[in-house]
Write a protein that holds these residues in place. Sequence first.
Motif, PDB file in Angstrom:
ATOM      1  N   CYS A  55       0.850  -1.197   0.000  1.00 52.32           N
ATOM      2  CA  CYS A  55       0.000   0.000   0.000  1.00 52.32           C
ATOM      3  C   CYS A  55       0.883   1.245   0.000  1.00 52.32           C
ATOM      4  O   CYS A  55       2.049   1.218   0.395  1.00 52.32           O
ATOM      5  CB  CYS A  55      -0.910   0.017   1.220  1.00 52.32           C
ATOM      6  N   ASN A  56       0.295   2.375  -0.451  1.00 51.75           N
ATOM      7  CA  ASN A  56       1.029   3.643  -0.380  1.00 51.75           C
ATOM      8  C   ASN A  56       0.843   4.260   0.992  1.00 51.75           C
ATOM      9  O   ASN A  56       0.221   3.672   1.881  1.00 51.75           O
ATOM     10  CB  ASN A  56       0.574   4.601  -1.492  1.00 51.75           C
ATOM     11  N   ILE A  57       1.373   5.486   1.171  1.00 49.05           N
ATOM     12  CA  ILE A  57       1.336   6.118   2.486  1.00 49.05           C
ATOM     13  C   ILE A  57      -0.089   6.431   2.924  1.00 49.05           C
ATOM     14  O   ILE A  57      -0.374   6.568   4.105  1.00 49.05           O
ATOM     15  CB  ILE A  57       2.207   7.405   2.455  1.00 49.05           C
ATOM     16  N   SER A  58      -1.017   6.536   1.947  1.00 48.61           N
ATOM     17  CA  SER A  58      -2.418   6.810   2.286  1.00 48.61           C
ATOM     18  C   SER A  58      -3.196   5.541   2.598  1.00 48.61           C
ATOM     19  O   SER A  58      -4.373   5.605   2.947  1.00 48.61           O
ATOM     20  CB  SER A  58      -3.100   7.550   1.132  1.00 48.61           C
ATOM     21  N   GLY A  59      -2.564   4.413   2.458  1.00 43.99           N
ATOM     22  CA  GLY A  59      -3.239   3.150   2.738  1.00 43.99           C
ATOM     23  C   GLY A  59      -3.916   2.537   1.534  1.00 43.99           C
ATOM     24  O   GLY A  59      -4.589   1.506   1.662  1.00 43.99           O
ATOM     25  N   ASP A  60      -3.776   3.158   0.358  1.00 45.62           N
ATOM     26  CA  ASP A  60      -4.389   2.608  -0.846  1.00 45.62           C
ATOM     27  C   ASP A  60      -3.559   1.423  -1.360  1.00 45.62           C
ATOM     28  O   ASP A  60      -2.324   1.502  -1.438  1.00 45.62           O
ATOM     29  CB  ASP A  60      -4.475   3.676  -1.942  1.00 45.62           C
ATOM     30  N   LEU A  61      -4.253   0.352  -1.738  1.00 48.32           N
ATOM     31  CA  LEU A  61      -3.589  -0.852  -2.228  1.00 48.32           C
ATOM     32  C   LEU A  61      -3.046  -0.598  -3.628  1.00 48.32           C
ATOM     33  O   LEU A  61      -3.776  -0.164  -4.524  1.00 48.32           O
ATOM     34  CB  LEU A  61      -4.572  -2.028  -2.236  1.00 48.32           C
ATOM     35  N   LEU A  62      -1.744  -0.840  -3.812  1.00 49.38           N
ATOM     36  CA  LEU A  62      -1.109  -0.602  -5.104  1.00 49.38           C
ATOM     37  C   LEU A  62      -0.863  -1.886  -5.871  1.00 49.38           C
ATOM     38  O   LEU A  62      -1.205  -1.978  -7.049  1.00 49.38           O
ATOM     39  CB  LEU A  62       0.227   0.131  -4.908  1.00 49.38           C
ATOM     40  N   GLU A  63      -0.269  -2.874  -5.209  1.00 45.20           N
ATOM     41  CA  GLU A  63       0.110  -4.082  -5.922  1.00 45.20           C
ATOM     42  C   GLU A  63       0.340  -5.213  -4.935  1.00 45.20           C
ATOM     43  O   GLU A  63       0.323  -5.018  -3.718  1.00 45.20           O
ATOM     44  CB  GLU A  63       1.382  -3.837  -6.734  1.00 45.20           C
ATOM     45  N   TYR A  64       0.518  -6.377  -5.518  1.00 37.55           N
ATOM     46  CA  TYR A  64       0.920  -7.558  -4.757  1.00 37.55           C
ATOM     47  C   TYR A  64       2.306  -7.959  -5.229  1.00 37.55           C
ATOM     48  O   TYR A  64       2.596  -7.942  -6.437  1.00 37.55           O
ATOM     49  CB  TYR A  64      -0.046  -8.721  -4.984  1.00 37.55           C
ATOM     50  N   VAL A  65       3.160  -8.307  -4.298  1.00 41.22           N
ATOM     51  CA  VAL A  65       4.464  -8.859  -4.633  1.00 41.22           C
ATOM     52  C   VAL A  65       4.600 -10.193  -3.925  1.00 41.22           C
ATOM     53  O   VAL A  65       4.020 -10.401  -2.850  1.00 41.22           O
ATOM     54  CB  VAL A  65       5.617  -7.915  -4.214  1.00 41.22           C
ATOM     55  N   GLY A  66       5.341 -11.095  -4.531  1.00 39.10           N
ATOM     56  CA  GLY A  66       5.449 -12.390  -3.888  1.00 39.10           C
ATOM     57  C   GLY A  66       6.465 -13.277  -4.565  1.00 39.10           C
ATOM     58  O   GLY A  66       7.223 -12.858  -5.451  1.00 39.10           O
ATOM     59  N   THR A  67       6.472 -14.519  -4.131  1.00 36.72           N
ATOM     60  CA  THR A  67       7.416 -15.515  -4.642  1.00 36.72           C
ATOM     61  C   THR A  67       6.665 -16.787  -5.002  1.00 36.72           C
ATOM     62  O   THR A  67       5.588 -17.069  -4.467  1.00 36.72           O
ATOM     63  CB  THR A  67       8.494 -15.848  -3.597  1.00 36.72           C
ATOM     64  N   SER A  68       7.277 -17.530  -5.910  1.00 39.74           N
ATOM     65  CA  SER A  68       6.783 -18.858  -6.274  1.00 39.74           C
ATOM     66  C   SER A  68       7.959 -19.823  -6.139  1.00 39.74           C
ATOM     67  O   SER A  68       9.010 -19.600  -6.773  1.00 39.74           O
ATOM     68  CB  SER A  68       6.231 -18.871  -7.700  1.00 39.74           C
ATOM     69  N   ILE A  69       7.794 -20.850  -5.318  1.00 34.60           N
ATOM     70  CA  ILE A  69       8.883 -21.775  -5.023  1.00 34.60           C
ATOM     71  C   ILE A  69       8.540 -23.160  -5.578  1.00 34.60           C
ATOM     72  O   ILE A  69       7.424 -23.670  -5.361  1.00 34.60           O
ATOM     73  CB  ILE A  69       9.131 -21.862  -3.504  1.00 34.60           C
ATOM     74  N   ASP A  70       9.500 -23.739  -6.278  1.00 38.34           N
ATOM     75  CA  ASP A  70       9.347 -25.112  -6.782  1.00 38.34           C
ATOM     76  C   ASP A  70       9.612 -26.059  -5.608  1.00 38.34           C
ATOM     77  O   ASP A  70      10.753 -26.262  -5.181  1.00 38.34           O
ATOM     78  CB  ASP A  70      10.354 -25.356  -7.902  1.00 38.34           C
ATOM     79  N   VAL A  71       8.518 -26.625  -5.044  1.00 45.06           N
ATOM     80  CA  VAL A  71       8.635 -27.498  -3.868  1.00 45.06           C
ATOM     81  C   VAL A  71       8.447 -28.972  -4.263  1.00 45.06           C
ATOM     82  O   VAL A  71       8.113 -29.803  -3.409  1.00 45.06           O
ATOM     83  CB  VAL A  71       7.608 -27.092  -2.786  1.00 45.06           C
ATOM     84  N   THR A  72       8.676 -29.264  -5.564  1.00 40.97           N
ATOM     85  CA  THR A  72       8.475 -30.649  -6.026  1.00 40.97           C
ATOM     86  C   THR A  72       9.378 -31.612  -5.264  1.00 40.97           C
ATOM     87  O   THR A  72       8.916 -32.645  -4.742  1.00 40.97           O
ATOM     88  CB  THR A  72       8.757 -30.740  -7.529  1.00 40.97           C
ATOM     89  N   GLU A  73      10.651 -31.278  -5.175  1.00 44.08           N
ATOM     90  CA  GLU A  73      11.582 -32.163  -4.483  1.00 44.08           C
ATOM     91  C   GLU A  73      11.249 -32.251  -2.999  1.00 44.08           C
ATOM     92  O   GLU A  73      11.384 -33.312  -2.386  1.00 44.08           O
ATOM     93  CB  GLU A  73      13.016 -31.666  -4.683  1.00 44.08           C
ATOM     94  N   ARG A  74      10.816 -31.142  -2.435  1.00 43.68           N
ATOM     95  CA  ARG A  74      10.449 -31.180  -1.014  1.00 43.68           C
ATOM     96  C   ARG A  74       9.246 -32.076  -0.780  1.00 43.68           C
ATOM     97  O   ARG A  74       9.204 -32.843   0.194  1.00 43.68           O
ATOM     98  CB  ARG A  74      10.142 -29.753  -0.518  1.00 43.68           C
TER      99      ARG A  74
END
Length: 885
Positions: free
Chosen positions: A615-634
């Motif tokens: 979110c920005n300083i006003s609390g407005d939602l701007l974007e999503y950030v994240g990760t994707s992990i290959d957990v096949t071996e796990r």
Amino acid sequence: MAAVNLIGSYNYALVALSVLIAIFASYAALDLAGRVTAAGGWTRAIWLLGGAGAMGTGIWSMHYIGMLAFILPIPVAYHWPTVLLSLFAAILASVVALGVVSRQNMGWFRALAGSVLMGAGIASMHYIGMAAMRLPAVCQFNSFLVVLSVVFAVLISLAALWITFHFRDKKTGTGWQKLSGAVVMGAAIPVMHYTGMAAASFTPSGAPTDLSHAVSISTLGTAGIAAATFIVLGLALLTSWVDRQFATEALEVQEEKLQRSEAYLAEAQRLSHTGSFGWRPSTGEILCSEETFRIFQYDRATKPTVELILQRVHPQDTAFVKQTIERAAQDGKDFEHEYRLVMPDSSVKYVHVMAHALTHESGGVEFVGAVMDITAARQAEEALRRSESYLAEAQRLTHTGSWAFDAIKSLYWSEENFRIWGFDPQLGLPDHETAWQRIHPEDRGRVVGCIQNAVRERRDYAVEFRIVLPDGTVRYILGLGHPAFSPSGELVEVVGTDVDVTDRRRAEEALRRSEGHLAEAQRLTRTGSWAWSVATRHSVYWSQENYRLFGFDPEGGIPSDEAFYQRIHPEDRDRVRREVFLERPDEGSHFDVEFRIVLPDGAIKYVRSTGHPVCNISGDLLEYVGTSIDVTERKRADEERERLRQAQADLARVNRVTTMGELTVSLAHEVNQPIAAAITNANTCMRWLAADTPNLEEARAAAMRIVNDGTRAAEIIKRVRLLFKKGSPERELVDLNEVVRDMIVLLRSEATRYSISVRTDLAADLPRVMGDRVQLQQVVMNLMINGIDAMKDVDETRKLIVKSERGKDEQVLVSVSDTGVGLPQQQADQIFDAFFTTKSYGTGMGLRISHSIVESHGGRLWAAENSPRGASFYVTLPAKAEAPE
């Protein structure tokens, strides 16, 4: 016979005419004195000579008409050269008179000297005129009256000078005042003449009379002299009046100009906040302009004094200002200073005072000066200093220097520019060649060419280059320049900035390395990163590893959301849509979801995707950030671990079953004891009931013992069945003291069989632990059986001690100690290895399994030698907050 003096008489008409001429001449003298005073330079000289001629002519005419008014009984002629000489004497006396009265100041000394000279001149005129008489008689003079006439001439001259000096100015004397003064002077001047005439006596003489160059004056001649005198005096007055009219008009014009000039000066002083003043230290008199009053905020009606000025001076500056004023008054020299004023409203003003010393006519010192209100300038200077300070600090913080140069030399360098280039500001501005030498040799030609092209093409330029400092340090500089040209097209100067971008270049390099490391780390950990914009409803960033993970080509750009979902396994697709943000992007909730994807080649991968809202300083939602992990071996490893864990559980059960098989005799004895006791109690109950008089109380007691024995046997069987039970481990809060007691019950017969004394020392406040009860029972049982086995062949005292207590760091400690053969020599560190055993019938898995169980519970199992013999095994497990009930 003695000579008889001739008796003369006076023509009173001529006497009156002479007095009238004297009055007219006196008025002319008063009027001409004003013109001489007002004139200057050659004009003053002309007025002085012309006025003296007219005034002398009037005095001379009054004298000769007065002489013609004296009638003798003999003919009288006049030697005309001598008459002209008397006229010259009258004019000379008039020059002296007008010269004295036309001065700006006439002191007593100057007045007395002038009156003596003027009186001597008038007396000379009179007696020279008397000497011009040609008659057949001898003229004799009374010395007393002659002296008296001269005294009268001097006194009358003094009075005439005083009257003329004070009534010479039109602004001082009105018309009737000047006329009154002329009447007084005109009446007084004949007094000397007629006193001198009275001093003369005439005695007839028979000697012939020298009539050469002598003329007789007829009545017509007398009238001519009077008329000529009036004409001369009239012309003089007319000329004076005309000149006065022109002077008045010029004065009015000058006064108008002066008024405009004063108005302009007052306005200029108001606009420039500059007041003027005059100060005479001898009298303390101070004259101030209106702006000076305004600066000091005093009313115009206030009489300015040094004390009033000092009242306005700031307390911290009072001593300095007072000292300056006193020194100026003492030395009489110019002075200049600055100080502060404190106004009635407590506001502070800054003033700059300059004064020039003049010497006035009385010989004292007078100061004329100006006082300037420089408050706005000082405030502007202070603001400029602050601005320059802010600019210098901003340049220091941003590593930005500013400069200017022309085709010949450097014009300006800021302090930060000196620091960036490594030059000393104390040594002045470096020349072009010295500055060029600091540029890296590989960049020098490119920089010079860039600047020359920009000047030739009349455009701004930006160039990045390196400089080498004297210590060998290399800096990266971003130079921005703007050439300025004159209207004729000639280069005036080039102004610009140099930005030290060394840190930025290093940061960029570090960022590139970091991005490379991150990309490599993502590749090694099979972790991709991404960003999804709420505004565009589309992904705005995918890392290289994210493309590889989902099987997309980076050259094709970021895939659409639909293309992304087509990669998800059909069985997981709806669940993922529900759990991630795409269904409710504006809620801004965090998510963490695992799912399967199907690659184009049919391979299946397990992916864990985590997203976080930004979110920005006003609390407005701007974007999503994240990760994707290959957990096949796990995932596959988890499956393998589950199979391994199940195998371990099965092995542990086999170990328990094996152990229980070894304890068959002891367990049979343990079960047989309560059964035998139950049979005995049953027979006893039968006897009490079969008696002639059944003893119900004893029968009831025997029946209760049967119940207790049966319960005891059931508990033993229950514990044995629990150890044989097959199933998944179940974690719960376990009381280790209870586990110890259960195992003692099961192993009591085994211990008794080998004459082993079992003792316990269990802590009453022992906290419970989180674990699987059966697995913990197996650990305690294995340790107790090992202790029993270690003491089977020992001839001395056999003791098995089980102890529980609180350990360090919220741990629970259980120890099992024996007095057996102890740990195997040289192999003590192998006792927890798989398949290691010192028993001829052992499998070598008991301690290994126990070690694995304890570690899976987050604890530790170790062994130590006892003194003098035996061994102790210690188990620590993490305690929970709940105390055992």
